[in-house]
Structures are given as C-alpha cells and as structure tokens.
Design a protein around this motif. Sequence first.
Motif, PDB file in Angstrom:
ATOM      1  N   GLY A  49       0.790  -1.228   0.000  1.00  0.00           N
ATOM      2  CA  GLY A  49       0.000   0.000   0.000  1.00  0.00           C
ATOM      3  C   GLY A  49       0.822   1.279   0.000  1.00  0.00           C
ATOM      4  N   SER A  50       2.158   1.154   0.093  1.00  0.00           N
ATOM      5  CA  SER A  50       3.014   2.349   0.096  1.00  0.00           C
ATOM      6  C   SER A  50       3.072   2.953  -1.306  1.00  0.00           C
ATOM      7  N   ARG A  51       3.562   4.186  -1.356  1.00  0.00           N
ATOM      8  CA  ARG A  51       3.702   4.849  -2.660  1.00  0.00           C
ATOM      9  C   ARG A  51       4.598   4.031  -3.580  1.00  0.00           C
ATOM     10  N   LEU A  52       5.668   3.473  -3.045  1.00  0.00           N
ATOM     11  CA  LEU A  52       6.604   2.707  -3.866  1.00  0.00           C
ATOM     12  C   LEU A  52       5.978   1.397  -4.351  1.00  0.00           C
ATOM     13  N   ALA A  53       5.166   0.785  -3.519  1.00  0.00           N
ATOM     14  CA  ALA A  53       4.472  -0.442  -3.954  1.00  0.00           C
ATOM     15  C   ALA A  53       3.525  -0.139  -5.107  1.00  0.00           C
ATOM     16  N   VAL A  54       2.853   0.993  -5.040  1.00  0.00           N
ATOM     17  CA  VAL A  54       1.953   1.398  -6.129  1.00  0.00           C
ATOM     18  C   VAL A  54       2.777   1.678  -7.380  1.00  0.00           C
ATOM     19  N   ASP A  55       3.916   2.358  -7.219  1.00  0.00           N
ATOM     20  CA  ASP A  55       4.785   2.638  -8.367  1.00  0.00           C
ATOM     21  C   ASP A  55       5.247   1.345  -9.026  1.00  0.00           C
ATOM     22  N   ASP A  56       5.576   0.348  -8.223  1.00  0.00           N
ATOM     23  CA  ASP A  56       6.046  -0.935  -8.757  1.00  0.00           C
ATOM     24  C   ASP A  56       4.999  -1.628  -9.617  1.00  0.00           C
ATOM     25  N   SER A  57       3.746  -1.363  -9.364  1.00  0.00           N
ATOM     26  CA  SER A  57       2.671  -2.073 -10.073  1.00  0.00           C
ATOM     27  C   SER A  57       2.571  -1.680 -11.544  1.00  0.00           C
ATOM     28  N   VAL A  58       3.209  -0.588 -11.972  1.00  0.00           N
ATOM     29  CA  VAL A  58       3.081  -0.164 -13.370  1.00  0.00           C
ATOM     30  C   VAL A  58       3.945  -0.976 -14.323  1.00  0.00           C
ATOM     31  N   PHE A  59       4.956  -1.668 -13.806  1.00  0.00           N
ATOM     32  CA  PHE A  59       5.835  -2.458 -14.675  1.00  0.00           C
ATOM     33  C   PHE A  59       6.358  -3.647 -13.877  1.00  0.00           C
ATOM     34  N   ALA A  60       5.620  -4.733 -13.900  1.00  0.00           N
ATOM     35  CA  ALA A  60       5.913  -5.895 -13.062  1.00  0.00           C
ATOM     36  C   ALA A  60       7.235  -6.577 -13.401  1.00  0.00           C
ATOM     37  N   TRP A  61       7.732  -6.403 -14.640  1.00  0.00           N
ATOM     38  CA  TRP A  61       8.935  -7.109 -15.066  1.00  0.00           C
ATOM     39  C   TRP A  61      10.212  -6.527 -14.466  1.00  0.00           C
ATOM     40  N   HIS A  62      10.148  -5.278 -14.059  1.00  0.00           N
ATOM     41  CA  HIS A  62      11.304  -4.647 -13.419  1.00  0.00           C
ATOM     42  C   HIS A  62      10.767  -3.541 -12.505  1.00  0.00           C
ATOM     43  N   PRO A  63      10.546  -3.876 -11.237  1.00  0.00           N
ATOM     44  CA  PRO A  63       9.952  -2.903 -10.320  1.00  0.00           C
ATOM     45  C   PRO A  63      10.797  -1.626 -10.199  1.00  0.00           C
ATOM     46  N   ILE A  64      10.123  -0.524 -10.096  1.00  0.00           N
ATOM     47  CA  ILE A  64      10.792   0.763  -9.943  1.00  0.00           C
ATOM     48  C   ILE A  64      11.610   0.786  -8.658  1.00  0.00           C
ATOM     49  N   SER A  65      11.107   0.142  -7.618  1.00  0.00           N
ATOM     50  CA  SER A  65      11.864   0.093  -6.358  1.00  0.00           C
ATOM     51  C   SER A  65      13.204  -0.602  -6.559  1.00  0.00           C
ATOM     52  N   GLN A 109      20.431   9.138  -9.169  1.00  0.00           N
ATOM     53  CA  GLN A 109      19.354   8.445  -9.882  1.00  0.00           C
ATOM     54  C   GLN A 109      18.275   8.001  -8.910  1.00  0.00           C
ATOM     55  N   ALA A 110      18.687   7.421  -7.795  1.00  0.00           N
ATOM     56  CA  ALA A 110      17.706   6.951  -6.811  1.00  0.00           C
ATOM     57  C   ALA A 110      16.911   8.125  -6.242  1.00  0.00           C
ATOM     58  N   VAL A 111      17.593   9.197  -5.900  1.00  0.00           N
ATOM     59  CA  VAL A 111      16.905  10.370  -5.358  1.00  0.00           C
ATOM     60  C   VAL A 111      15.962  10.955  -6.405  1.00  0.00           C
ATOM     61  N   TRP A 112      16.419  11.014  -7.650  1.00  0.00           N
ATOM     62  CA  TRP A 112      15.603  11.571  -8.736  1.00  0.00           C
ATOM     63  C   TRP A 112      14.297  10.793  -8.866  1.00  0.00           C
ATOM     64  N   ILE A 113      14.385   9.478  -8.782  1.00  0.00           N
ATOM     65  CA  ILE A 113      13.172   8.663  -8.892  1.00  0.00           C
ATOM     66  C   ILE A 113      12.268   8.868  -7.681  1.00  0.00           C
ATOM     67  N   LEU A 114      12.840   8.758  -6.506  1.00  0.00           N
ATOM     68  CA  LEU A 114      12.045   8.688  -5.282  1.00  0.00           C
ATOM     69  C   LEU A 114      11.559  10.037  -4.756  1.00  0.00           C
ATOM     70  N   ALA A 115      12.194  11.124  -5.160  1.00  0.00           N
ATOM     71  CA  ALA A 115      11.874  12.435  -4.583  1.00  0.00           C
ATOM     72  C   ALA A 115      10.585  13.044  -5.103  1.00  0.00           C
ATOM     73  N   ALA A 116      10.143  12.636  -6.257  1.00  0.00           N
ATOM     74  CA  ALA A 116       8.936  13.244  -6.833  1.00  0.00           C
ATOM     75  C   ALA A 116       7.718  12.931  -5.964  1.00  0.00           C
ATOM     76  N   GLU A 117       6.939  13.951  -5.676  1.00  0.00           N
ATOM     77  CA  GLU A 117       5.719  13.765  -4.875  1.00  0.00           C
ATOM     78  C   GLU A 117       4.608  13.119  -5.695  1.00  0.00           C
ATOM     79  N   ASP A 118       4.545  13.467  -6.968  1.00  0.00           N
ATOM     80  CA  ASP A 118       3.494  12.981  -7.851  1.00  0.00           C
ATOM     81  C   ASP A 118       3.800  11.557  -8.301  1.00  0.00           C
ATOM     82  N   ALA A 119       2.852  10.653  -8.127  1.00  0.00           N
ATOM     83  CA  ALA A 119       3.051   9.244  -8.481  1.00  0.00           C
ATOM     84  C   ALA A 119       3.374   9.069  -9.959  1.00  0.00           C
TER      85      ALA A 119
END
Length: 157
Positions: A49-65, A109-119
């Motif tokens: 249910g976290s923001r990162l878990a939701v982000d991961d759901s958009v591309f199951a083959w290579h999670p954003i996390s 790169q990690a900060v760039w991905i994770l810092a955005a507030e908008d999903a």
Amino acid sequence: MAAKTMGHDPAMIAGMTITGPLQAIRGTYSDLDSWQERARRMPEQPARGSRLAVDDSVFAWHPISEAARLSLITSGEHLRLARTALEARQVYPSAHFTVLRGALVGASQAVWILAAEDAAERQERGLTLIDEMYCQLQKYYGEMLNTDLTEEEGEDL
C-alpha cells in the motif's frame, strides 16, 4: 604542477590540513558498511500500500523500487572502491574523481526517482531509468556478439 612540501608536514599543503576532512570521510565508513550488508540481502519489497508499492505495479517485469535499489547499490560500490584506494594511499587525481562521479550518479538516480511527490512523475522517472538500463544492456550484448571470443570466454564474461 605538483605541490612541494619543502620540509613541511605532508598532511599540510598550502596551509591546509587534510586531517579533518580525512577523519570526516572515515566517519562515514560504518554507514557505508551498513549499506553493503543491506545490499547483500534479497531485494526488499516495499510496504504493501506504500507509494513505492503502487509505483512498482506499473511495470511488473522490473519494479521501480528495484531500479532505485540498484542505483543505491552502484553508488555504494563506487564509494567502497574510493575508500579502498584512499586507505591504500593510491589516489589518482583524475581516476579517483571518476569513481566518485559514479557514486554521485548512482545516488542521484535513486533520489531523482524517489523524490517526486506525484506518483505519475515517479513512475515516469523510474521507467525512464529502466529503459536506459535496458538500452545499455542491449548495446553491451550486441557488442558481445561482434567479438571474436570463444564460447568459453563469452561464458566467463
């Protein structure tokens, strides 16, 4: 042009001591070791249910996390290489900064991905990095096909 110490303390050049900054760098080693231990574990799954878990759901083959995690691991590897060279007193003026640049790029790169507030923005950034990773891998494997390596040499790589 190399600085001449002319009998002065080698830890003091141009009136500046390097002892303080060196101690500050060494003060980060325990954190660096902790990150290395964390990286050795199996990939961590984002909390349900976290923001990162939701982000991961958009591309199951290579999670954003996982893309963010790999970026942090890469950064840590570069920092440990810089540390090894520093402690061995084998610091090369341009090469050492190249290693540190690799650490900065990985962490950024990690900060760039994770810092955005908008999903949607986080997801787009994560997918952009993943796409670039696959493009670079494709180039690598394409080059491997164009080499004169034996099958055994190719397997060793």
